[in-house]
Design an enzyme around this catalytic site. Sequence first.
Site, short mmCIF file in Angstrom:
data_model
loop_
_atom_site.label_atom_id
_atom_site.label_comp_id
_atom_site.label_asym_id
_atom_site.label_seq_id
_atom_site.Cartn_x
_atom_site.Cartn_y
_atom_site.Cartn_z
N HIS A 23 0.84 -1.32 -0.05
CA HIS A 23 0.11 0.16 0.03
C HIS A 23 0.83 1.29 0.13
CE1 HIS A 23 0.38 -0.24 4.41
NE2 HIS A 23 0.26 1.09 4.45
N GLU A 27 4.24 5.59 -3.08
CA GLU A 27 4.75 6.90 -2.58
C GLU A 27 6.04 6.88 -1.77
OE1 GLU A 27 2.36 8.49 0.67
OE2 GLU A 27 1.20 6.56 0.77
N ASP A 28 6.52 5.68 -1.47
CA ASP A 28 7.56 5.58 -0.59
C ASP A 28 8.74 5.10 -1.45
OD1 ASP A 28 6.20 6.56 1.56
OD2 ASP A 28 6.25 4.62 2.43
N ASP A 90 -4.67 0.57 7.47
CA ASP A 90 -3.39 1.33 7.55
C ASP A 90 -3.48 2.47 8.69
OD1 ASP A 90 -0.95 2.51 6.76
OD2 ASP A 90 -1.95 3.92 5.61
#
Length: 190
Positions: A23, A27-28, A90
């Site tokens: 997930h 973005e990471d 999350d």
Amino acid sequence: LEVAEIIAQMKLDSDSIVTAILHDTIEDTDLTIEEVEKNFSKDVAKLVDGVTKLTKVEFKADNIRQVENFRKLLLAMSDDIRVLLIKLADRLHNMRTIDYIKKPEKRERIAQETLEIYAPLAERIGIQQIKEELQDISFRVLYPDIRESILHRFNTIESDNQNIVERVIQEIKKTISSAELEVDVFGRRK
């Protein structure tokens, strides 16, 4: 992995569990949606993309109407309920680990957002257990003294009234049986 465990406990499908593991990757890391699709599946890529898009939406509310509009936006943005479930899992994991955030202001901001957005969202889609845990952790972060006072009072009342729930159940059963009705009576403390 903790998010994936929450999703597995919800008994969601394998694509949801894989998405829970992935997930934050878009973005990471340098991973792309195309690479996710190539290495996993189109469905997983779609779910990861949906969670990533929800993560990018920022909440800045000044009033209740904006909070409600934001909740509606989250619901509308997700054409697959699994995206919302993964986002809630999350957030639940983030709240379970909130004490590791050093800055009290950041902890309070996250707890307030959770209380105003994510707990009601969990309730709206019918996940009472997650809603209650999100509320409890948020309340502990935002109002620790009040929470302790309530818990102390609750424990005092409970110890003073041993088995009050059972006594009430027995009284209700007695009253109902006199009316010659067959019912199951159960209760819980609240």
